[in-house]
Design a protein around this motif. Structure first.
Motif, PDB file in Angstrom:
ATOM      1  N   ARG A  30      -0.891   1.835   9.649  1.00 16.55           N
ATOM      2  CA  ARG A  30       0.164   1.187  10.447  1.00 16.55           C
ATOM      3  C   ARG A  30       1.547   1.560   9.935  1.00 16.55           C
ATOM      4  NH1 ARG A  30       2.980  -2.789   9.043  1.00 16.55           N
ATOM      5  NH2 ARG A  30       1.486  -3.670   7.555  1.00 16.55           N
ATOM      6  N   GLU A  31       1.749   1.490   8.628  1.00 13.78           N
ATOM      7  CA  GLU A  31       3.063   1.779   8.042  1.00 13.78           C
ATOM      8  C   GLU A  31       3.508   3.212   8.341  1.00 13.78           C
ATOM      9  OE1 GLU A  31       5.399   0.028   6.612  1.00 13.78           O
ATOM     10  OE2 GLU A  31       4.364  -1.882   6.389  1.00 13.78           O
TER      11      GLU A  31
ATOM     12  N   VAL B  11       0.847  -1.180   0.000  1.00 12.36           N
ATOM     13  CA  VAL B  11       0.000   0.000   0.000  1.00 12.36           C
ATOM     14  C   VAL B  11       0.888   1.237   0.000  1.00 12.36           C
ATOM     15  CG1 VAL B  11      -0.213   0.027   2.525  1.00 12.36           C
ATOM     16  CG2 VAL B  11      -1.985   1.102   1.121  1.00 12.36           C
ATOM     17  N   LEU B  12       0.465   2.269  -0.730  1.00 10.88           N
ATOM     18  CA  LEU B  12       1.203   3.528  -0.791  1.00 10.88           C
ATOM     19  C   LEU B  12       0.262   4.684  -0.483  1.00 10.88           C
ATOM     20  CD1 LEU B  12       3.265   3.053  -4.101  1.00 10.88           C
ATOM     21  CD2 LEU B  12       4.057   2.702  -1.743  1.00 10.88           C
ATOM     22  N   GLY B  13       0.789   5.694   0.202  1.00  8.66           N
ATOM     23  CA  GLY B  13       0.017   6.890   0.513  1.00  8.66           C
ATOM     24  C   GLY B  13       0.547   8.093  -0.241  1.00  8.66           C
ATOM     25  N   LEU B  14      -0.295   8.688  -1.051  1.00  8.56           N
ATOM     26  CA  LEU B  14       0.060   9.873  -1.830  1.00  8.56           C
ATOM     27  C   LEU B  14      -0.352  11.112  -1.040  1.00  8.56           C
ATOM     28  CD1 LEU B  14       0.930  11.401  -4.389  1.00  8.56           C
ATOM     29  CD2 LEU B  14      -1.333  10.917  -5.338  1.00  8.56           C
ATOM     30  N   ILE B  15       0.643  11.848  -0.562  1.00 10.04           N
ATOM     31  CA  ILE B  15       0.383  13.058   0.222  1.00 10.04           C
ATOM     32  C   ILE B  15       0.911  14.259  -0.555  1.00 10.04           C
ATOM     33  CG2 ILE B  15       0.788  14.270   2.391  1.00 10.04           C
ATOM     34  CD1 ILE B  15       1.113  11.565   3.731  1.00 10.04           C
ATOM     35  N   ARG B  16       0.030  15.214  -0.791  1.00 13.21           N
ATOM     36  CA  ARG B  16       0.393  16.415  -1.543  1.00 13.21           C
ATOM     37  C   ARG B  16       0.455  17.622  -0.630  1.00 13.21           C
ATOM     38  NH1 ARG B  16      -3.455  15.638  -6.847  1.00 13.21           N
ATOM     39  NH2 ARG B  16      -3.270  13.400  -6.768  1.00 13.21           N
ATOM     40  N   ASN B  17       1.297  18.558  -1.025  1.00 13.72           N
ATOM     41  CA  ASN B  17       1.370  19.867  -0.382  1.00 13.72           C
ATOM     42  C   ASN B  17       1.617  20.867  -1.501  1.00 13.72           C
ATOM     43  OD1 ASN B  17       1.552  21.956   1.431  1.00 13.72           O
ATOM     44  ND2 ASN B  17       3.630  21.476   2.085  1.00 13.72           N
TER      45      ASN B  17
ATOM     46  N   SER C 156      -4.897   8.473  -1.561  1.00 14.27           N
ATOM     47  CA  SER C 156      -4.498   9.856  -1.282  1.00 14.27           C
ATOM     48  C   SER C 156      -4.811  10.094   0.189  1.00 14.27           C
ATOM     49  CB  SER C 156      -5.252  10.848  -2.171  1.00 14.27           C
ATOM     50  OG  SER C 156      -6.621  10.877  -1.829  1.00 14.27           O
ATOM     51  N   CYS C 157      -4.019  10.909   0.836  1.00  9.15           N
ATOM     52  CA  CYS C 157      -4.227  11.175   2.257  1.00  9.15           C
ATOM     53  C   CYS C 157      -3.496  12.449   2.641  1.00  9.15           C
ATOM     54  CB  CYS C 157      -3.767   9.994   3.113  1.00  9.15           C
ATOM     55  SG  CYS C 157      -2.131   9.366   2.741  1.00  9.15           S
ATOM     56  N   ASP C 158      -3.748  12.887   3.858  1.00  6.77           N
ATOM     57  CA  ASP C 158      -3.081  14.056   4.410  1.00  6.77           C
ATOM     58  C   ASP C 158      -2.489  13.677   5.764  1.00  6.77           C
ATOM     59  OD1 ASP C 158      -3.935  15.893   2.365  1.00  6.77           O
ATOM     60  OD2 ASP C 158      -5.913  15.967   3.334  1.00  6.77           O
ATOM     61  N   PHE C 159      -1.484  14.430   6.178  1.00  9.12           N
ATOM     62  CA  PHE C 159      -0.964  14.282   7.530  1.00  9.12           C
ATOM     63  C   PHE C 159      -1.948  14.945   8.485  1.00  9.12           C
ATOM     64  CE2 PHE C 159       3.310  14.107   5.380  1.00  9.12           C
ATOM     65  CZ  PHE C 159       3.646  12.832   5.820  1.00  9.12           C
TER      66      PHE C 159
ATOM     67  N   LEU D 280      -2.731   9.741   9.788  1.00  8.55           N
ATOM     68  CA  LEU D 280      -3.245  10.205   8.504  1.00  8.55           C
ATOM     69  C   LEU D 280      -4.717  10.588   8.628  1.00  8.55           C
ATOM     70  CD1 LEU D 280      -1.664   7.455   6.227  1.00  8.55           C
ATOM     71  CD2 LEU D 280      -0.814   9.775   6.626  1.00  8.55           C
ATOM     72  N   THR D 281      -5.142  11.480   7.742  1.00  5.22           N
ATOM     73  CA  THR D 281      -6.535  11.897   7.682  1.00  5.22           C
ATOM     74  C   THR D 281      -6.928  12.067   6.210  1.00  5.22           C
ATOM     75  OG1 THR D 281      -8.126  13.498   8.549  1.00  5.22           O
ATOM     76  CG2 THR D 281      -5.978  14.372   7.887  1.00  5.22           C
TER      77      THR D 281
END
Length: 149
Positions: free
Chosen positions: A60-61, A16-22, A98-101, A70-71
């Motif tokens: 978890r990761e 699983v991968l989380g794409l976080i943008r800023n 996709s996710c955010d911190f 994450l949110t």
């Protein structure tokens, strides 16, 4: 996440991968293939354990690797990746979100270092301009991941 152990060879790994943008950047970790002598970048995430759903694995990761909550988590899709790393062929099925911190402090860091549970070498995570990946200046893996950004 970044490297592969010998016992993982010849197996399809589900990750699983989380794409976080800023704004115009995404949060990625940096890796290096010494055989190809090539630096590459990949979104943070990791393996999905048996009996664990991909959303739980993502949370978890991030908690294990950088102690981040994450949110705004949304499923984007799946990528199949067959590639060569350190002269070994590998095969992964990746669930992408996709996710955010949850904590805004992560948007302020330039880079941070963490060590995976299965490795001793520190891994660098950093914010990187999306345009560097879209132009081909920097290599983003897996192939097809750029479609999500």
């Amino acid at each position: 996440m970044v490297g592969l152990s010998l016992k993982q060879a010849n197996k399809i790994r589900v990750k699983v991968l989380g794409l976080i943008r800023n704004q115009n950047q995404i949060f990625v970790c940096e890796g290096y293939d010494s055989v190809k002598q090539q630096t590459y970048y990949r979104a943070l995430g990791g393996s999905i354990d048996f009996g664990e759903d991909s959303l739980s694995a993502l949370q978890r990761e991030f908690q294990e690797e950088i102690q981040a909550e994450l949110t705004n988590i949304k499923y984007l899709g799946c990528v199949e990746s067959i590639f060569t790393f350190e002269a070994r062929q590998s095969h992964e099925i990746l669930q992408v979100y996709s996710c955010d911190f949850a904590d805004s402090k992560f948007y302020q860091v330039k880079e941070l270092f963490f060590t995976e549970l299965s490795a001793d070498t520190p891994i660098k995570a950093l914010w990187t301009d999306i345009s560097s990946f879209k132009s081909g200046k920097l290599k983003l893996v897996p192939e097809g991941f750029c479609d999500f950004i």
